[in-house]
Scaffold this motif. Structure first.
Motif, PDB file in Angstrom:
ATOM      1  N   ILE A  33     -12.869  36.395 -25.088  1.00 23.51           N
ATOM      2  CA  ILE A  33     -13.450  36.172 -23.756  1.00 23.51           C
ATOM      3  C   ILE A  33     -12.371  36.512 -22.730  1.00 23.51           C
ATOM      4  O   ILE A  33     -11.197  36.213 -22.965  1.00 23.51           O
ATOM      5  CB  ILE A  33     -13.954  34.713 -23.560  1.00 23.51           C
ATOM      6  N   PRO A  34     -12.717  37.146 -21.595  1.00 17.01           N
ATOM      7  CA  PRO A  34     -11.709  37.434 -20.575  1.00 17.01           C
ATOM      8  C   PRO A  34     -11.845  36.564 -19.321  1.00 17.01           C
ATOM      9  O   PRO A  34     -11.157  36.806 -18.334  1.00 17.01           O
ATOM     10  CB  PRO A  34     -11.985  38.898 -20.233  1.00 17.01           C
ATOM     11  N   TYR A  35     -12.731  35.569 -19.343  1.00 16.95           N
ATOM     12  CA  TYR A  35     -13.002  34.741 -18.164  1.00 16.95           C
ATOM     13  C   TYR A  35     -12.401  33.352 -18.361  1.00 16.95           C
ATOM     14  O   TYR A  35     -12.567  32.737 -19.421  1.00 16.95           O
ATOM     15  CB  TYR A  35     -14.509  34.600 -17.937  1.00 16.95           C
ATOM     16  N   PHE A  36     -11.738  32.847 -17.299  1.00 18.44           N
ATOM     17  CA  PHE A  36     -11.055  31.556 -17.415  1.00 18.44           C
ATOM     18  C   PHE A  36     -11.119  30.792 -16.102  1.00 18.44           C
ATOM     19  O   PHE A  36     -11.152  31.383 -15.022  1.00 18.44           O
ATOM     20  CB  PHE A  36      -9.575  31.761 -17.805  1.00 18.44           C
ATOM     21  N   MET A  37     -11.120  29.459 -16.222  1.00 17.16           N
ATOM     22  CA  MET A  37     -10.883  28.595 -15.084  1.00 17.16           C
ATOM     23  C   MET A  37      -9.441  28.133 -15.185  1.00 17.16           C
ATOM     24  O   MET A  37      -9.035  27.551 -16.191  1.00 17.16           O
ATOM     25  CB  MET A  37     -11.834  27.398 -15.092  1.00 17.16           C
ATOM     26  N   THR A  38      -8.652  28.440 -14.163  1.00 16.17           N
ATOM     27  CA  THR A  38      -7.237  28.071 -14.143  1.00 16.17           C
ATOM     28  C   THR A  38      -6.977  27.127 -12.978  1.00 16.17           C
ATOM     29  O   THR A  38      -7.873  26.843 -12.172  1.00 16.17           O
ATOM     30  CB  THR A  38      -6.350  29.322 -13.996  1.00 16.17           C
ATOM     31  N   GLU A  39      -5.736  26.682 -12.850  1.00 13.90           N
ATOM     32  CA  GLU A  39      -5.381  25.808 -11.736  1.00 13.90           C
ATOM     33  C   GLU A  39      -5.501  26.530 -10.400  1.00 13.90           C
ATOM     34  O   GLU A  39      -5.613  25.895  -9.357  1.00 13.90           O
ATOM     35  CB  GLU A  39      -3.961  25.274 -11.934  1.00 13.90           C
ATOM     36  N   ALA A  40      -5.484  27.872 -10.435  1.00 16.06           N
ATOM     37  CA  ALA A  40      -5.653  28.656  -9.208  1.00 16.06           C
ATOM     38  C   ALA A  40      -7.099  29.031  -8.957  1.00 16.06           C
ATOM     39  O   ALA A  40      -7.416  29.640  -7.924  1.00 16.06           O
ATOM     40  CB  ALA A  40      -4.799  29.921  -9.278  1.00 16.06           C
TER      41      ALA A  40
ATOM     42  N   SER B 259     -22.035  24.530  -5.381  1.00 18.61           N
ATOM     43  CA  SER B 259     -21.791  24.354  -6.811  1.00 18.61           C
ATOM     44  C   SER B 259     -20.454  23.689  -7.091  1.00 18.61           C
ATOM     45  O   SER B 259     -20.346  22.840  -7.986  1.00 18.61           O
ATOM     46  CB  SER B 259     -21.862  25.708  -7.518  1.00 18.61           C
ATOM     47  N   VAL B 260     -19.411  24.080  -6.379  1.00 19.49           N
ATOM     48  CA  VAL B 260     -18.099  23.501  -6.613  1.00 19.49           C
ATOM     49  C   VAL B 260     -18.105  22.010  -6.298  1.00 19.49           C
ATOM     50  O   VAL B 260     -17.573  21.195  -7.056  1.00 19.49           O
ATOM     51  CB  VAL B 260     -17.023  24.231  -5.784  1.00 19.49           C
ATOM     52  N   ARG B 261     -18.736  21.652  -5.205  1.00 18.44           N
ATOM     53  CA  ARG B 261     -18.826  20.232  -4.862  1.00 18.44           C
ATOM     54  C   ARG B 261     -19.640  19.470  -5.897  1.00 18.44           C
ATOM     55  O   ARG B 261     -19.322  18.330  -6.247  1.00 18.44           O
ATOM     56  CB  ARG B 261     -19.436  20.058  -3.473  1.00 18.44           C
ATOM     57  N   ALA B 262     -20.698  20.104  -6.405  1.00 20.15           N
ATOM     58  CA  ALA B 262     -21.524  19.444  -7.418  1.00 20.15           C
ATOM     59  C   ALA B 262     -20.715  19.149  -8.672  1.00 20.15           C
ATOM     60  O   ALA B 262     -20.794  18.052  -9.239  1.00 20.15           O
ATOM     61  CB  ALA B 262     -22.728  20.322  -7.756  1.00 20.15           C
ATOM     62  N   PHE B 263     -19.907  20.119  -9.132  1.00 17.55           N
ATOM     63  CA  PHE B 263     -19.064  19.883 -10.295  1.00 17.55           C
ATOM     64  C   PHE B 263     -18.015  18.813  -9.992  1.00 17.55           C
ATOM     65  O   PHE B 263     -17.764  17.922 -10.811  1.00 17.55           O
ATOM     66  CB  PHE B 263     -18.369  21.171 -10.732  1.00 17.55           C
ATOM     67  N   ALA B 264     -17.373  18.921  -8.839  1.00 19.83           N
ATOM     68  CA  ALA B 264     -16.310  17.976  -8.490  1.00 19.83           C
ATOM     69  C   ALA B 264     -16.832  16.542  -8.469  1.00 19.83           C
ATOM     70  O   ALA B 264     -16.165  15.610  -8.931  1.00 19.83           O
ATOM     71  CB  ALA B 264     -15.696  18.347  -7.152  1.00 19.83           C
TER      72      ALA B 264
ATOM     73  N   ASN C 151     -22.014  30.099 -15.127  1.00 17.64           N
ATOM     74  CA  ASN C 151     -21.570  29.332 -13.963  1.00 17.64           C
ATOM     75  C   ASN C 151     -20.518  30.119 -13.187  1.00 17.64           C
ATOM     76  O   ASN C 151     -20.517  30.127 -11.952  1.00 17.64           O
ATOM     77  CB  ASN C 151     -21.006  27.979 -14.392  1.00 17.64           C
ATOM     78  N   TYR C 152     -19.624  30.785 -13.913  1.00 14.33           N
ATOM     79  CA  TYR C 152     -18.591  31.601 -13.269  1.00 14.33           C
ATOM     80  C   TYR C 152     -19.236  32.671 -12.382  1.00 14.33           C
ATOM     81  O   TYR C 152     -18.834  32.878 -11.228  1.00 14.33           O
ATOM     82  CB  TYR C 152     -17.725  32.262 -14.347  1.00 14.33           C
TER      83      TYR C 152
ATOM     84  N   LEU D  42     -17.673  31.382  -8.945  1.00 13.63           N
ATOM     85  CA  LEU D  42     -16.484  30.547  -9.128  1.00 13.63           C
ATOM     86  C   LEU D  42     -15.186  31.351  -9.153  1.00 13.63           C
ATOM     87  O   LEU D  42     -14.109  30.760  -9.295  1.00 13.63           O
ATOM     88  CB  LEU D  42     -16.607  29.743 -10.423  1.00 13.63           C
ATOM     89  N   GLU D  43     -15.241  32.663  -9.020  1.00 12.00           N
ATOM     90  CA  GLU D  43     -14.002  33.439  -9.003  1.00 12.00           C
ATOM     91  C   GLU D  43     -13.135  32.991  -7.822  1.00 12.00           C
ATOM     92  O   GLU D  43     -13.578  32.953  -6.672  1.00 12.00           O
ATOM     93  CB  GLU D  43     -14.280  34.935  -8.892  1.00 12.00           C
ATOM     94  N   GLY D  44     -11.880  32.617  -8.139  1.00 10.72           N
ATOM     95  CA  GLY D  44     -10.961  32.154  -7.113  1.00 10.72           C
ATOM     96  C   GLY D  44     -11.216  30.737  -6.633  1.00 10.72           C
ATOM     97  O   GLY D  44     -10.511  30.255  -5.741  1.00 10.72           O
ATOM     98  N   ARG D  45     -12.198  30.045  -7.230  1.00 18.01           N
ATOM     99  CA  ARG D  45     -12.531  28.684  -6.798  1.00 18.01           C
ATOM    100  C   ARG D  45     -12.295  27.722  -7.960  1.00 18.01           C
ATOM    101  O   ARG D  45     -12.629  28.020  -9.103  1.00 18.01           O
ATOM    102  CB  ARG D  45     -13.979  28.598  -6.324  1.00 18.01           C
ATOM    103  N   ARG D  46     -11.743  26.569  -7.675  1.00 20.76           N
ATOM    104  CA  ARG D  46     -11.430  25.573  -8.694  1.00 20.76           C
ATOM    105  C   ARG D  46     -12.585  24.603  -8.891  1.00 20.76           C
ATOM    106  O   ARG D  46     -13.349  24.336  -7.965  1.00 20.76           O
ATOM    107  CB  ARG D  46     -10.181  24.789  -8.302  1.00 20.76           C
TER     108      ARG D  46
END
Length: 331
Positions: A44-51, A265-270, A290-291, A296-300
């Motif tokens: 897989i090349p997709y990731f959620m990172t700290e950034a 979406s980000v607020r919903a997950f948070a 979801n990505y 979600l690219e560039g969003r935590r």
């Protein structure tokens, strides 16, 4: 060193040289460069990172096992053997599983896991390997048996894990989607594809219903499975064949409804994540849909990191969810 992060191939190889057991995710070409060791991996090349969300084909995502957890062994399972995945676990153990998307073992697990002997008697977590979305139909997802550094396209790979005395696992699911107010949808057959649907009891072609209703296929269908909200995500709509393909199976007779839209979406997950979860997580993954669909690219998403996958495993196959495993001290 952080226990969950993207690393260069040489850095991962150095960890394996110290005989450290690892769960890995990355591009196939990178994983093929790793030496044998105590590791399993999926493409897989997709990731959620700290950034935030990223596409990275130059580094490998590394999951170190947390203190008190160790590798008992690595097993391969084909379509005929996967039903033993729970029964094979030693008492008090848990397991990490990765399966290649669209393989027969993936389909068998998705359709039948709740009926396997010992289902959900121990935590089974993991994900479904995939490819870059631009390569759908051109490249095959792979998993890797690190003990032989061997890629596999038709078997699931499972790392059985031991827990030290006093350690307690907590396998959780975050699903931000809820059933909407639209009609009830039921399907005549169980499977990953469907041609017809009953809309509030009235059968009609599924492709025609999607076009007539203007249904947003970026949002999943949601059903209540024994008190839990479970998503079924749309993969593709084939108008020529009059067929819709899903990333998880629809089950005959189960009542589904289209999910409510998410204003943020980000607020919903948070808001759905337990407070301080990221500091306690031993493993997590999220869905590539979801990505893409929730941008979600560039969003935590809080402080939870991990691969963005073609399906999530928390006892059984899930879609468009976030799955996490915490290991804590017992009372």
């Amino acid at each position: 060193m952080p226990r969950r992060q993207l690393l260069e191939v040489g850095e991962v190889a150095a960890l394996l040289g110290r005989d450290e057991p690892l769960l890995l995710a990355g591009d196939e070409a990178l994983l093929r460069r790793l030496p044998p060791g105590r590791w399993i991996a999926g493409t897989i090349p997709y990731f959620m990172t700290e950034a935030g969300g990223v596409v990275d084909r130059e580094r490998i995502f590394v999951e170190h096992l947390p203190p008190g957890v160790d590798c008992l062994g690595i097993r391969r399972y084909g379509e005929e053997e996967i039903s033993r995945v729970y029964a094979d676990l030693p008492e008090g153990a848990l397991a990490a599983m990765i399966a290649p998307c669209w393989s027969r073992v993936h389909l068998a697990f998705a359709l039948h896991a709740p009926r396997y002997p010992g289902f959900a008697t121990a935590p089974l977590f993991g994900w479904i390997a995939g490819v870059h979305l631009s390569e759908l139909g051109a490249s095959a997802p792979r998993v890797f048996d690190g003990s032989a550094a061997e890629p596999l396209s038709d078997q699931a790979i499972v790392m059985q894990l031991s827990l030290a005395p006093g350690k307690v696992p907590d396998l959780g699911i975050v699903n931000v989607f809820e059933r909407g107010d639209g009609p009830t949808l039921t399907f005549p057959e169980t499977g990953f594809t469907a041609a017809t649907v009953a809309v509030d009891g009235r059968p009609e072609p599924l492709v025609g219903y999607l076009e007539r209703s203007g249904l947003d296929t970026r949002l999943p269908l949601v059903a209540d499975y024994a008190g839990a909200s479970i998503n079924v995500s749309f993969q593709s709509v084939d108008r020529e064949r009059g067929e819709v393909r899903f990333f998880a199976p629809v089950f005959a007779g189960v009542e589904y409804q289209h999910a409510r839209p998410l204003p943020d979406s980000v607020r919903a997950f948070a808001s759905a994540l337990p407070t301080g979860l990221g500091r306690r997580v031993a493993f997590s993954c999220n869905c590539v849909l979801n990505y893409v669909n929730l941008e979600l690219e560039g969003r935590r998403i809080g402080d939870v990191v991990g691969p963005m996958t073609f399906g999530e495993i928390a006892y059984q196959l899930l879609n468009q969810t976030l799955v996490y495993l915490c290991i804590s001290e017992g009372d």
